[in-house]
Design a protein around this motif. Structure first.
Motif, PDB file in Angstrom:
ATOM      1  N   UNK A 294       9.189 -17.903 -13.796  1.00 28.18           N
ATOM      2  CA  UNK A 294       8.268 -16.940 -13.037  1.00 28.18           C
ATOM      3  C   UNK A 294       8.943 -15.574 -12.782  1.00 28.18           C
ATOM      4  N   UNK A 295      10.122 -15.648 -12.539  1.00 24.65           N
ATOM      5  CA  UNK A 295      10.838 -14.320 -12.111  1.00 24.65           C
ATOM      6  C   UNK A 295      10.572 -13.409 -12.942  1.00 24.65           C
ATOM      7  N   UNK A 296      10.774 -13.690 -14.388  1.00 22.38           N
ATOM      8  CA  UNK A 296      10.754 -12.832 -15.688  1.00 22.38           C
ATOM      9  C   UNK A 296       9.309 -12.338 -15.706  1.00 22.38           C
ATOM     10  N   UNK A 297       8.602 -13.192 -15.423  1.00 21.46           N
ATOM     11  CA  UNK A 297       7.066 -12.759 -15.630  1.00 21.46           C
ATOM     12  C   UNK A 297       6.495 -11.643 -14.698  1.00 21.46           C
ATOM     13  N   UNK A 298       7.038 -11.977 -13.056  1.00 20.50           N
ATOM     14  CA  UNK A 298       6.834 -11.299 -12.357  1.00 20.50           C
ATOM     15  C   UNK A 298       7.553  -9.666 -12.712  1.00 20.50           C
ATOM     16  N   UNK A 299       8.587  -9.710 -13.107  1.00 23.82           N
ATOM     17  CA  UNK A 299       9.403  -8.518 -13.558  1.00 23.82           C
ATOM     18  C   UNK A 299       8.590  -7.822 -14.803  1.00 23.82           C
ATOM     19  N   UNK A 300       7.956  -8.271 -15.793  1.00 22.96           N
ATOM     20  CA  UNK A 300       7.365  -7.600 -16.737  1.00 22.96           C
ATOM     21  C   UNK A 300       5.921  -7.232 -16.164  1.00 22.96           C
ATOM     22  N   UNK A 301       5.441  -7.883 -15.325  1.00 21.41           N
ATOM     23  CA  UNK A 301       4.088  -7.383 -14.750  1.00 21.41           C
ATOM     24  C   UNK A 301       4.491  -6.264 -14.070  1.00 21.41           C
ATOM     25  N   UNK A 302       5.348  -6.419 -13.148  1.00 21.05           N
ATOM     26  CA  UNK A 302       5.673  -5.087 -12.386  1.00 21.05           C
ATOM     27  C   UNK A 302       6.078  -3.851 -13.137  1.00 21.05           C
ATOM     28  N   UNK A 303       6.751  -4.055 -14.340  1.00 21.38           N
ATOM     29  CA  UNK A 303       6.551  -3.017 -15.035  1.00 21.38           C
ATOM     30  C   UNK A 303       5.563  -2.207 -15.694  1.00 21.38           C
ATOM     31  N   UNK A 304       4.684  -3.224 -15.996  1.00 24.46           N
ATOM     32  CA  UNK A 304       3.284  -2.691 -16.558  1.00 24.46           C
ATOM     33  C   UNK A 304       2.542  -2.019 -15.237  1.00 24.46           C
ATOM     34  N   UNK A 305       2.609  -2.670 -13.992  1.00 26.13           N
ATOM     35  CA  UNK A 305       1.988  -2.008 -13.190  1.00 26.13           C
ATOM     36  C   UNK A 305       2.723  -0.533 -12.408  1.00 26.13           C
ATOM     37  N   UNK A 306       3.761  -0.365 -12.859  1.00 28.79           N
ATOM     38  CA  UNK A 306       4.336   0.699 -12.372  1.00 28.79           C
ATOM     39  C   UNK A 306       4.030   2.134 -13.399  1.00 28.79           C
ATOM     40  N   UNK A 307       3.383   1.548 -14.452  1.00 30.87           N
ATOM     41  CA  UNK A 307       2.974   2.691 -15.651  1.00 30.87           C
ATOM     42  C   UNK A 307       1.559   2.733 -15.601  1.00 30.87           C
ATOM     43  N   UNK A 308       0.747   1.493 -15.744  1.00 30.58           N
ATOM     44  CA  UNK A 308      -0.717   1.787 -16.337  1.00 30.58           C
ATOM     45  C   UNK A 308      -1.617   1.646 -14.836  1.00 30.58           C
ATOM     46  N   UNK A 309      -2.581   2.290 -15.034  1.00 34.57           N
ATOM     47  CA  UNK A 309      -3.518   2.418 -14.025  1.00 34.57           C
ATOM     48  C   UNK A 309      -4.282   1.126 -13.703  1.00 34.57           C
ATOM     49  N   UNK A 310      -4.439   0.210 -14.726  1.00 33.08           N
ATOM     50  CA  UNK A 310      -4.974  -1.070 -14.557  1.00 33.08           C
ATOM     51  C   UNK A 310      -3.970  -2.072 -14.168  1.00 33.08           C
ATOM     52  N   UNK A 311      -4.047  -2.592 -12.867  1.00 27.06           N
ATOM     53  CA  UNK A 311      -3.027  -3.718 -12.762  1.00 27.06           C
ATOM     54  C   UNK A 311      -3.285  -4.954 -13.339  1.00 27.06           C
ATOM     55  N   UNK A 312      -2.025  -5.792 -13.351  1.00 23.97           N
ATOM     56  CA  UNK A 312      -2.083  -6.993 -14.115  1.00 23.97           C
ATOM     57  C   UNK A 312      -1.165  -7.846 -13.291  1.00 23.97           C
ATOM     58  N   UNK A 313      -1.812  -9.230 -13.358  1.00 28.58           N
ATOM     59  CA  UNK A 313      -0.818 -10.185 -12.157  1.00 28.58           C
ATOM     60  C   UNK A 313      -0.477 -11.401 -13.530  1.00 28.58           C
ATOM     61  N   UNK A 314       0.569 -12.221 -12.881  1.00 24.06           N
ATOM     62  CA  UNK A 314       0.739 -13.395 -13.711  1.00 24.06           C
ATOM     63  C   UNK A 314      -0.333 -14.218 -14.419  1.00 24.06           C
ATOM     64  N   UNK A 315      -1.511 -14.272 -13.624  1.00 26.49           N
ATOM     65  CA  UNK A 315      -2.423 -15.244 -14.016  1.00 26.49           C
ATOM     66  C   UNK A 315      -3.235 -14.474 -15.234  1.00 26.49           C
ATOM     67  N   UNK A 316      -2.965 -13.172 -15.484  1.00 23.73           N
ATOM     68  CA  UNK A 316      -3.498 -12.556 -16.739  1.00 23.73           C
ATOM     69  C   UNK A 316      -2.713 -13.028 -17.976  1.00 23.73           C
ATOM     70  N   UNK A 317      -1.898 -13.388 -17.857  1.00 22.18           N
ATOM     71  CA  UNK A 317      -0.767 -13.659 -19.142  1.00 22.18           C
ATOM     72  C   UNK A 317      -1.402 -14.800 -19.847  1.00 22.18           C
ATOM     73  N   UNK A 318      -1.620 -14.361 -21.285  1.00 20.19           N
ATOM     74  CA  UNK A 318      -2.308 -15.483 -22.087  1.00 20.19           C
ATOM     75  C   UNK A 318      -1.280 -16.234 -22.897  1.00 20.19           C
ATOM     76  N   UNK A 319       0.011 -15.655 -23.063  1.00 18.22           N
ATOM     77  CA  UNK A 319       0.998 -16.390 -23.817  1.00 18.22           C
ATOM     78  C   UNK A 319       2.229 -15.758 -23.640  1.00 18.22           C
ATOM     79  N   UNK A 320       3.542 -16.540 -23.576  1.00 19.39           N
ATOM     80  CA  UNK A 320       4.666 -16.067 -23.319  1.00 19.39           C
ATOM     81  C   UNK A 320       5.527 -16.951 -24.566  1.00 19.39           C
TER      82      UNK A 320
END
Length: 515
Positions: A294-320
């Protein structure tokens, strides 16, 4: 060599069916050596299908002064692209830049080195971009006004492994999947190995042993030498990725600088998705059950949210997916800065033994060449390397020699195939072209309409392709087909994979799998 007798005599036994094992088996077979490769699971089932899918020099490794590794990888980048233009393609990377990140002068200097450390025949060089009005700026937060762009390449990593193994087989190698090496005895002139596979026990007499067991390599070396713990331990680092619904419409990728100094890629993936990764975490768990946390998913979502205008959350993940990279240990290095270079260790205290430690997808061909440069003379066969001038199966679009034309004109070549198979959906033919290259003709034969393809087992997968993957590419399970040979697992409705499991069981004459 026979397919699976009770005993096989060979020159080289390769243990490990990841990218390095398959590459060494391919190179050695092409030099006239009798090769047997065994893999305890499916080809590329572990680390080699869990990469970031990139053929790249490793821009970030310049900061760690790994100039030799970067130069070697950059030189390989275009060699590989020319050899497999169907499963690889050039990819432009965008690095958004703002205050507080690495200074612009440092990035310019790094990109200048990246452009010039090795020869580029056709990939464009780096440049600075204004993001205002540029397609790459549209999905980003407004604070990013400028960026840098440079070239690397994308690869279907699992198919690369399979095609290397196909090439090895066609040059005489015996490739046994789901076959574990359970015993070893070393004599002065040969290894006696016991293999356990689906058809029972097999005895192998080999003049040389190659340990290409990836994360298991250090432990396997202890078994081979009878000295457990004698090998310098590998640093096992878990890299995890997430797949999100598409974050942007264009076909470039992003390299995102993080506050902790690491970088995260956001890469167009399978048309409808974006691949985001990777993490770098030291790993000590079960190598057969590697998974993102879960911590890795949070880290990668946070990386996306620092750059992209449309925010993402862990429940948006379709595959890992996650894999463990076996890295060469370095004192004081962090998991992300540890070298991605490789080390070949040789041992002549009896029959020859070569062990592979470290490495990355980009340098697999060079690693294999250097390995066989040692193996072949040790076995009395002095034959030069050949893989730098050979296409991978299906990569011979415009002749047997690798060429820049195959890379630059792949889309035009695909359009010609779509015209040739006008009775099939263009998107389906395009997928076949990407997966099989010139071998799509061998797979399809005279089939020209959807009805000719047989049953549609799951959406997008017809009997003709599934049968090819079983016969020609060692596929045995639904996961083999849906996640490694193809990526159709991302595109089918949940639960429909059981239809493929039932089809495979019926084809192989096995009992139906439990629901």
């Amino acid at each position: 060599m026979a397919d699976n007798p009770k005993r096989i005599d060979c020159d080289v036994l390769v243990v490990g069916g990841g990218i390095n094992g398959a590459g060494i088996a391919r190179d050695a077979s092409g030099r006239g050596l009798r090769v047997l490769l065994c893999e305890k699971d499916d080809l590329a089932q572990h680390t080699s299908s869990a990469s970031s899918k990139l053929i790249h020099g490793g821009l970030r490794y310049l900061e760690q002064y790994h100039f030799g590794l970067v130069r070697k990888a950059l030189a390989e980048r275009e060699v590989l692209l020319k050899s497999g233009p169907h499963i690889m393609h050039p990819l432009r990377f965008i690095m958004p830049h703002t205050a507080g990140q690495r200074p612009a002068w440092l990035i310019r200097m790094g990109l200048f080195l990246y452009d010039h450390l090795a020869r580029r025949d056709f990939l464009p060089g780096s440049e600075a971009l204004s993001l205002q009005g540029h397609p790459a700026g549209a999905p980003l937060q407004p604070r990013f006004a400028r960026a840098f762009a440079y070239s690397d390449a994308w690869v279907d990593d699992a198919r690369l492994v399979v095609l290397a193994a196909v090439d090895a087989r066609e040059r005489g190698a015996n490739v046994l999947t789901r076959t574990r090496c359970t015993g070893l005895a070393r004599e002065p002139q040969r290894w006696i190995a016991t293999l356990q596979g689906p058809d029972g026990e097999l005895r192998v007499h080999a003049r040389c042993l190659v340990n290409a067991a990836g994360p298991w390599a250090a432990g396997f070396l202890g078994t081979a030498t009878g000295k457990p713990g004698a090998a310098r331990p590998l640093r096992l680092v878990k890299g995890s990725h997430i797949v999100l619904p598409r974050l942007f419409e264009h076909d470039s990728a992003y390299i995102l600088q993080q506050p902790d100094g690491r970088i995260v890629f956001a890469i167009p993936y399978e048309g409808r998705f974006t691949l985001v990764g990777t993490t770098d975490i030291d790993y000590q768990g079960d190598l057969d059950r590697v998974a993102i946390d879960a911590a890795e998913i949070d880290y990668l979502c946070a990386a996306v949210n620092r750059a992209f205008a449309q925010p993402v959350a862990p429940n948006d993940v379709v595959w890992t997916y996650a894999g463990v990279r076996p890295l060469i240990g370095e004192e004081g290095a962090t998991a992300s800065s540890a070298s991605r270079d490789y080390r070949l260790e040789t041992n002549l205290d009896g029959a020859p033994l070569l062990s592979v430690f470290g490495g990355k997808v980009t340098t697999f061909r060079k690693l294999a060449e250097q390995a066989v440069d040692w193996i072949a003379p040790a076995l009395g066969r002095r034959v030069p390397g050949w893989t730098d001038k050979a296409c991978l199966p299906g990569g011979d679009l415009f002749g047997r020699q690798p060429s820049a034309r195959s890379v630059l004109e792949f889309e035009a070549w695909t359009r010609t195939r779509q015209q040739q198979y006008a009775g099939l959906a263009p998107a389906l033919v395009a997928r076949y072209a990407r997966a099989y290259g010139t071998r799509l003709g061998a797979m399809l034969g005279h089939r020209r309409s959807r009805a000719d393809l047989g049953e549609e087992i799951v959406p997008g997968l017809f009997e003709v392709e599934a049968d090819w993957l079983v016969k020609q590419e060692w596929a045995q399970t639904a996961d083999d087909i849906l996640w490694r040979r193809t990526k159709l697992g991302l595109h089918i409705p949940p639960g429909t994979e059981r239809r493929l499991e039932i089809w495979l069981a019926a084809r192989r004459g096995l009992p139906l799998p439990a629901a």
